[in-house]
Write a protein that holds these residues in place. Structure first.
Motif, PDB file in Angstrom:
ATOM      1  N   GLU A   1       0.921  -1.070   0.049  1.00  0.00           N
ATOM      2  CA  GLU A   1      -0.060   0.023  -0.022  1.00  0.00           C
ATOM      3  C   GLU A   1       1.021   1.207   0.054  1.00  0.00           C
ATOM      4  OE1 GLU A   1      -3.853   0.228   2.637  1.00  0.00           O
ATOM      5  OE2 GLU A   1      -2.582  -1.279   3.537  1.00  0.00           O
TER       6      GLU A   1
ATOM      7  N   ALA B   1      -7.806   2.671  -2.087  1.00  0.00           N
ATOM      8  CA  ALA B   1      -6.981   2.067  -2.633  1.00  0.00           C
ATOM      9  C   ALA B   1      -6.857   2.274  -4.179  1.00  0.00           C
ATOM     10  CB  ALA B   1      -7.585   0.354  -2.701  1.00  0.00           C
TER      11      ALA B   1
ATOM     12  N   ASP C   1      -9.551  -3.984   3.799  1.00  0.00           N
ATOM     13  CA  ASP C   1      -8.746  -3.167   3.067  1.00  0.00           C
ATOM     14  C   ASP C   1      -8.000  -4.277   1.956  1.00  0.00           C
ATOM     15  OD1 ASP C   1      -9.055  -0.856   4.570  1.00  0.00           O
ATOM     16  OD2 ASP C   1      -7.796  -1.419   6.123  1.00  0.00           O
TER      17      ASP C   1
ATOM     18  N   GLN D   1      -7.409  -3.669  -1.949  1.00  0.00           N
ATOM     19  CA  GLN D   1      -6.020  -3.521  -2.701  1.00  0.00           C
ATOM     20  C   GLN D   1      -5.975  -4.504  -3.858  1.00  0.00           C
ATOM     21  OE1 GLN D   1      -3.430  -4.011   0.688  1.00  0.00           O
ATOM     22  NE2 GLN D   1      -4.437  -2.591   1.787  1.00  0.00           N
TER      23      GLN D   1
END
Length: 397
Positions: free
Chosen positions: A170, A221, A382, A386
């Motif tokens: 990330e 993202a 999360d 992504q």
């Protein structure tokens, strides 16, 4: 790729410092040069020898290193980089930055630089939510400092919530975006999120059980990959991500209007849990409870936002992604929905109460496309975001 880019990596003193070893490796495999700086506390969590070995450069630690200070080394160090990255950025380090302190090498570099700065915060959830930290966050953002994370999740202290440092990939994506190297640079992406509220009267409404967490994570993202993001959100439980254009709405009709007003875009991701129906002729006064029966309510369908975009004949996004929250026959229902709506992909999940997914921290999805069905393992929302963002970037390449 980051070939030829110089990253000054300041490693703060938190348990998340161990992730910086992977971050250095990922940056170097993309061609970046990494110049490491460690605070005194950081050395309690990772060794300078490990950092040096991975970075290929010696670790800078001491503000008063006479070997470099003869040429004002700390000034040159801060200005020779293309980007300063602080990971982990602890509450203490953020506070010192916000106050303009320069009492060690790290803070002196940050104060002396005219280079962009990217922070990856990491701290206990209560520390992140504390008004002082939020004030410091606002100060740093107004100073032009960019942020990646923090994420929600389990922490080393045993608590759960916002405060986990963003994962290395990330941070790499955020670095690429900051340096104009993100795979979605120049692409416009629309993301919808949260529930809609459909009024019955001024104090009652119909809604779906959506926290908005998954849609928010997706917006963050794709933004981290360099996209210009328009984020249309209903009344969600989670705050919208930074670095995106936020359009708050309440009803399905308002979301429909906002979505069409945001076009054209290259990709549209419809993660919102839109109410299928609304009360036909909602009362403008509170409906009183009276003996003798229930108040009559008639319903009418809300506009179909996903289908209206997926079936556009001109100006249709190159990629339209819908979501299907199901409780039975997930794949069959989602596959039929994809065909009915005309979208390119459907992200389907089982939101039966036993799964804990609706309003929870994790998700287990199936990506349905022309290529078939991909079953993704259960993971943090999360991480789902992504992975989906990476697939979107691949599709738009």
């Amino acid at each position: 790729m980051l070939t030829g880019k110089r990253i000054l990596l300041i490693i703060g003193g938190g348990i998340a410092a161990y992730k910086t070893l992977e971050l250095i490796r990922r940056l170097r495999e993309r061609g970046a040069e990494v110049m490491p700086v460690m605070t005194e506390a950081a050395a309690q969590f990772v060794t300078p020898m490990s950092v040096t070995a991975l970075a290929g450069h010696p670790v800078h630690r001491d503000l008063f290193d006479l070997g470099t200070e003869a040429e004002m080394g700390h000034i040159q160090l801060s200005r020779s980089a293309d980007l300063l990255v602080v990971a982990p950025a602890t509450a203490h380090l953020m506070a010192r930055m916000a106050q303009g302190l320069a009492d060690d090498l790290a803070t002196t570099l940050l104060l002396a630089t005219d280079t962009p700065v990217l922070l990856a915060p990491a701290m206990n959830v209560r520390m992140w939510e504390h008004p002082a930290t939020q004030r410091n966050l606002g100060t740093l953002q107004s100073d032009g400092v960019r942020f990646v994370g923090p994420n929600a999740g389990d922490m080393a202290c045993g608590e759960h919530g916002l405060g986990r440092m963003a994962e290395p990939l990330e941070i790499v994506a955020a670095i690429e975006a900051q340096l104009g190297a993100g795979p979605l640079k120049g692409k416009r992406v629309l993301v919808t999120s949260g529930p809609t509220h459909e009024a019955i009267d001024p104090v009652r409404y119909i809604a779906n059980r959506s926290s908005g967490a998954q849609g928010t994570a997706i917006a963050a993202a794709v933004a981290a990959l360099g996209a210009e993001v328009t984020f249309v959100t209903g009344p969600a439980d989670v705050a919208p991500p930074s670095g995106v254009t936020v359009i708050p709405v309440e009803t399905a009709q308002q979301m429909f209007d906002a979505v069409h007003g945001a076009l054209p875009v290259e990709a549209a991701v419809f993660a919102a849990a839109v109410a299928d129906w609304k009360v036909d002729g909602a009362s403008d006064q509170k409906i009183k409870k009276e003996a003798g029966g229930l108040p009559p309510l008639s319903f009418t369908e809300n506009p179909d936002i996903l289908a209206s975009v997926a079936q556009m004949t001109t100006g249709r996004p190159a990629l339209v992604v819908g979501f299907a929250a199901e409780t039975t026959d997930v794949i069959a229902h989602a596959t039929a929905k994809r065909a009915r709506k005309g979208c390119d992909w459907i992200v389907a999940n089982d939101v039966s109460p036993a799964t804990g997914i609706m309003g929870g921290r994790e998700n287990a999805v199936h990506l349905i496309s022309d290529s078939g069905v991909e079953d993704w393992p259960r993971m943090a929302k999360d991480a789902v975001a992504q992975r989906l963002a990476a697939r979107i970037a691949e599709a738009l390449a």
